[in-house]
Design a protein around this motif. Structure first.
Motif, PDB file in Angstrom:
ATOM      1  N   GLU A 291       6.423  51.978  34.522  1.00 19.67           N
ATOM      2  CA  GLU A 291       6.747  50.664  35.067  1.00 19.67           C
ATOM      3  C   GLU A 291       8.014  50.102  34.418  1.00 19.67           C
ATOM      4  OE1 GLU A 291       4.701  46.336  35.896  1.00 19.67           O
ATOM      5  OE2 GLU A 291       3.820  47.635  34.372  1.00 19.67           O
ATOM      6  N   THR A 292       8.234  50.388  33.149  1.00 19.52           N
ATOM      7  CA  THR A 292       9.427  49.914  32.448  1.00 19.52           C
ATOM      8  C   THR A 292      10.692  50.489  33.078  1.00 19.52           C
ATOM      9  OG1 THR A 292       8.150  49.821  30.410  1.00 19.52           O
ATOM     10  CG2 THR A 292      10.533  49.749  30.199  1.00 19.52           C
ATOM     11  N   VAL A 293      10.677  51.774  33.392  1.00 19.92           N
ATOM     12  CA  VAL A 293      11.830  52.414  34.048  1.00 19.92           C
ATOM     13  C   VAL A 293      12.021  51.822  35.436  1.00 19.92           C
ATOM     14  CG1 VAL A 293      12.754  54.596  34.904  1.00 19.92           C
ATOM     15  CG2 VAL A 293      11.550  54.526  32.714  1.00 19.92           C
ATOM     16  N   PHE A 294      10.928  51.621  36.159  1.00 18.15           N
ATOM     17  CA  PHE A 294      10.985  51.004  37.484  1.00 18.15           C
ATOM     18  C   PHE A 294      11.664  49.633  37.414  1.00 18.15           C
ATOM     19  CE2 PHE A 294       9.065  47.987  40.449  1.00 18.15           C
ATOM     20  CZ  PHE A 294       9.328  48.584  41.663  1.00 18.15           C
ATOM     21  N   ASN A 295      11.219  48.798  36.472  1.00 21.18           N
ATOM     22  CA  ASN A 295      11.804  47.453  36.330  1.00 21.18           C
ATOM     23  C   ASN A 295      13.271  47.511  35.938  1.00 21.18           C
ATOM     24  OD1 ASN A 295       9.512  45.978  37.052  1.00 21.18           O
ATOM     25  ND2 ASN A 295       8.691  46.104  34.981  1.00 21.18           N
ATOM     26  N   ARG A 296      13.623  48.433  35.081  1.00 23.70           N
ATOM     27  CA  ARG A 296      15.028  48.584  34.652  1.00 23.70           C
ATOM     28  C   ARG A 296      15.916  48.965  35.834  1.00 23.70           C
ATOM     29  NH1 ARG A 296      19.294  47.330  31.780  1.00 23.70           N
ATOM     30  NH2 ARG A 296      20.436  49.095  30.996  1.00 23.70           N
ATOM     31  N   LEU A 297      15.457  49.920  36.643  1.00 23.93           N
ATOM     32  CA  LEU A 297      16.231  50.332  37.823  1.00 23.93           C
ATOM     33  C   LEU A 297      16.323  49.197  38.839  1.00 23.93           C
ATOM     34  CD1 LEU A 297      14.913  53.961  38.306  1.00 23.93           C
ATOM     35  CD2 LEU A 297      17.183  53.278  37.523  1.00 23.93           C
TER      36      LEU A 297
ATOM     37  N   ASP B 145      16.109  45.931  38.233  1.00 23.51           N
ATOM     38  CA  ASP B 145      16.949  44.861  37.701  1.00 23.51           C
ATOM     39  C   ASP B 145      18.423  45.248  37.619  1.00 23.51           C
ATOM     40  OD1 ASP B 145      14.652  43.361  37.461  1.00 23.51           O
ATOM     41  OD2 ASP B 145      14.421  43.723  35.302  1.00 23.51           O
ATOM     42  N   SER B 146      18.728  46.542  37.608  1.00 26.65           N
ATOM     43  CA  SER B 146      20.118  46.989  37.509  1.00 26.65           C
ATOM     44  C   SER B 146      20.880  46.840  38.824  1.00 26.65           C
ATOM     45  CB  SER B 146      20.168  48.451  37.066  1.00 26.65           C
ATOM     46  OG  SER B 146      19.784  49.304  38.131  1.00 26.65           O
ATOM     47  N   GLY B 147      20.181  46.514  39.896  1.00 21.36           N
ATOM     48  CA  GLY B 147      20.831  46.380  41.193  1.00 21.36           C
ATOM     49  C   GLY B 147      21.008  47.705  41.916  1.00 21.36           C
ATOM     50  N   LEU B 148      20.263  48.708  41.510  1.00 20.15           N
ATOM     51  CA  LEU B 148      20.371  50.034  42.115  1.00 20.15           C
ATOM     52  C   LEU B 148      20.190  49.990  43.628  1.00 20.15           C
ATOM     53  CD1 LEU B 148      20.494  53.186  41.718  1.00 20.15           C
ATOM     54  CD2 LEU B 148      18.004  53.091  41.674  1.00 20.15           C
TER      55      LEU B 148
ATOM     56  N   GLN C  41      20.889  47.727  45.675  1.00 19.77           N
ATOM     57  CA  GLN C  41      22.012  47.103  46.363  1.00 19.77           C
ATOM     58  C   GLN C  41      23.199  48.058  46.455  1.00 19.77           C
ATOM     59  OE1 GLN C  41      22.741  43.496  44.226  1.00 19.77           O
ATOM     60  NE2 GLN C  41      20.817  42.564  44.882  1.00 19.77           N
ATOM     61  N   ASN C  42      23.341  48.942  45.470  1.00 26.23           N
ATOM     62  CA  ASN C  42      24.445  49.895  45.452  1.00 26.23           C
ATOM     63  C   ASN C  42      24.131  51.196  46.181  1.00 26.23           C
ATOM     64  OD1 ASN C  42      25.932  48.111  43.827  1.00 26.23           O
ATOM     65  ND2 ASN C  42      24.977  48.914  41.987  1.00 26.23           N
ATOM     66  N   MET C  43      22.859  51.533  46.249  1.00 25.17           N
ATOM     67  CA  MET C  43      22.441  52.771  46.885  1.00 25.17           C
ATOM     68  C   MET C  43      21.172  52.477  47.687  1.00 25.17           C
ATOM     69  SD  MET C  43      21.536  56.471  45.160  1.00 25.17           S
ATOM     70  CE  MET C  43      20.483  55.784  43.928  1.00 25.17           C
ATOM     71  N   PRO C  44      21.228  52.633  48.998  1.00 29.77           N
ATOM     72  CA  PRO C  44      20.031  52.348  49.780  1.00 29.77           C
ATOM     73  C   PRO C  44      18.884  53.275  49.369  1.00 29.77           C
ATOM     74  CG  PRO C  44      21.898  52.910  51.208  1.00 29.77           C
ATOM     75  CD  PRO C  44      22.333  53.098  49.800  1.00 29.77           C
ATOM     76  N   CYS C  45      17.806  52.689  48.871  1.00 26.81           N
ATOM     77  CA  CYS C  45      16.660  53.486  48.447  1.00 26.81           C
ATOM     78  C   CYS C  45      15.423  52.594  48.376  1.00 26.81           C
ATOM     79  CB  CYS C  45      16.920  54.148  47.101  1.00 26.81           C
ATOM     80  SG  CYS C  45      17.196  53.003  45.745  1.00 26.81           S
ATOM     81  N   VAL C  46      14.288  53.225  48.276  1.00 21.48           N
ATOM     82  CA  VAL C  46      13.021  52.533  48.077  1.00 21.48           C
ATOM     83  C   VAL C  46      12.475  53.005  46.739  1.00 21.48           C
ATOM     84  CG1 VAL C  46      10.677  52.232  48.946  1.00 21.48           C
ATOM     85  CG2 VAL C  46      12.566  52.451  50.558  1.00 21.48           C
ATOM     86  N   LEU C  47      12.162  52.078  45.860  1.00 22.10           N
ATOM     87  CA  LEU C  47      11.593  52.409  44.556  1.00 22.10           C
ATOM     88  C   LEU C  47      10.091  52.153  44.598  1.00 22.10           C
ATOM     89  CD1 LEU C  47      14.192  50.671  42.192  1.00 22.10           C
ATOM     90  CD2 LEU C  47      14.134  53.058  42.906  1.00 22.10           C
ATOM     91  N   ILE C  48       9.322  53.126  44.146  1.00 25.60           N
ATOM     92  CA  ILE C  48       7.859  53.002  44.133  1.00 25.60           C
ATOM     93  C   ILE C  48       7.362  53.443  42.762  1.00 25.60           C
ATOM     94  CG2 ILE C  48       5.689  53.845  45.119  1.00 25.60           C
ATOM     95  CD1 ILE C  48       7.221  54.427  47.691  1.00 25.60           C
ATOM     96  N   THR C  49       6.436  52.669  42.209  1.00 25.82           N
ATOM     97  CA  THR C  49       5.758  53.082  40.985  1.00 25.82           C
ATOM     98  C   THR C  49       4.264  52.851  41.143  1.00 25.82           C
ATOM     99  OG1 THR C  49       5.649  52.907  38.587  1.00 25.82           O
ATOM    100  CG2 THR C  49       6.005  50.865  39.792  1.00 25.82           C
ATOM    101  N   ALA C  50       3.488  53.736  40.559  1.00 24.02           N
ATOM    102  CA  ALA C  50       2.041  53.554  40.508  1.00 24.02           C
ATOM    103  C   ALA C  50       1.612  53.230  39.085  1.00 24.02           C
ATOM    104  CB  ALA C  50       1.330  54.804  41.006  1.00 24.02           C
ATOM    105  N   LYS C  51       2.596  53.031  38.204  1.00 27.78           N
ATOM    106  CA  LYS C  51       2.343  52.722  36.793  1.00 27.78           C
ATOM    107  C   LYS C  51       1.521  53.831  36.137  1.00 27.78           C
ATOM    108  CE  LYS C  51       2.256  47.844  37.902  1.00 27.78           C
ATOM    109  NZ  LYS C  51       1.447  46.644  37.894  1.00 27.78           N
ATOM    110  N   GLY C  52       1.917  55.049  36.365  1.00 28.81           N
ATOM    111  CA  GLY C  52       1.193  56.191  35.809  1.00 28.81           C
ATOM    112  C   GLY C  52       0.641  57.055  36.934  1.00 28.81           C
ATOM    113  N   TYR C  53      -0.600  57.478  36.806  1.00 24.36           N
ATOM    114  CA  TYR C  53      -1.204  58.313  37.843  1.00 24.36           C
ATOM    115  C   TYR C  53      -1.378  57.507  39.125  1.00 24.36           C
ATOM    116  CZ  TYR C  53      -2.071  62.196  34.720  1.00 24.36           C
ATOM    117  OH  TYR C  53      -1.902  63.259  33.889  1.00 24.36           O
TER     118      TYR C  53
END
Length: 93
Positions: free
Chosen positions: A4-10, A12-15, A17-29
């Protein structure tokens, strides 16, 4: 994204907005709902790559395997939500 920390960092970095993508996390398994959602997205957009960002350790490989192959040991949704084209991005062991 495994952590989840990596998810939040990405996020918050504006990723996104710069690269069209969908970020998904399940916070582990991943739970069934997360695997179902990713499977539906991958099915709706077959030409878009699906990449997993996980740690290069046994747990990270296990998490990526759940997305890629689903789980034979779990009776609910077994194999149904597999995204076989899911690739691994990041540090490899």
């Amino acid at each position: 994204i495994e952590k989840e920390t990596v998810f939040n960092r990405l996020k918050d970095s504006g990723l996104t907005q710069n690269m069209p993508c969908v970020l998904i996390t399940a916070k582990g398994y991943p739970d069934v709902a997360t695997r179902c959602f990713l499977s539906m997205l991958a099915g709706a957009f077959p030409s878009i790559p699906v990449l997993g960002l996980v740690d290069p350790n046994p747990d990270g490989i296990s998490i990526l395997s759940l997305y890629k192959f689903s789980s034979l040991s779990r009776t609910y949704g077994s194999g149904k939500y597999a995204v076989e084209r899911c690739g691994w991005v990041g540090v490899l062991p």
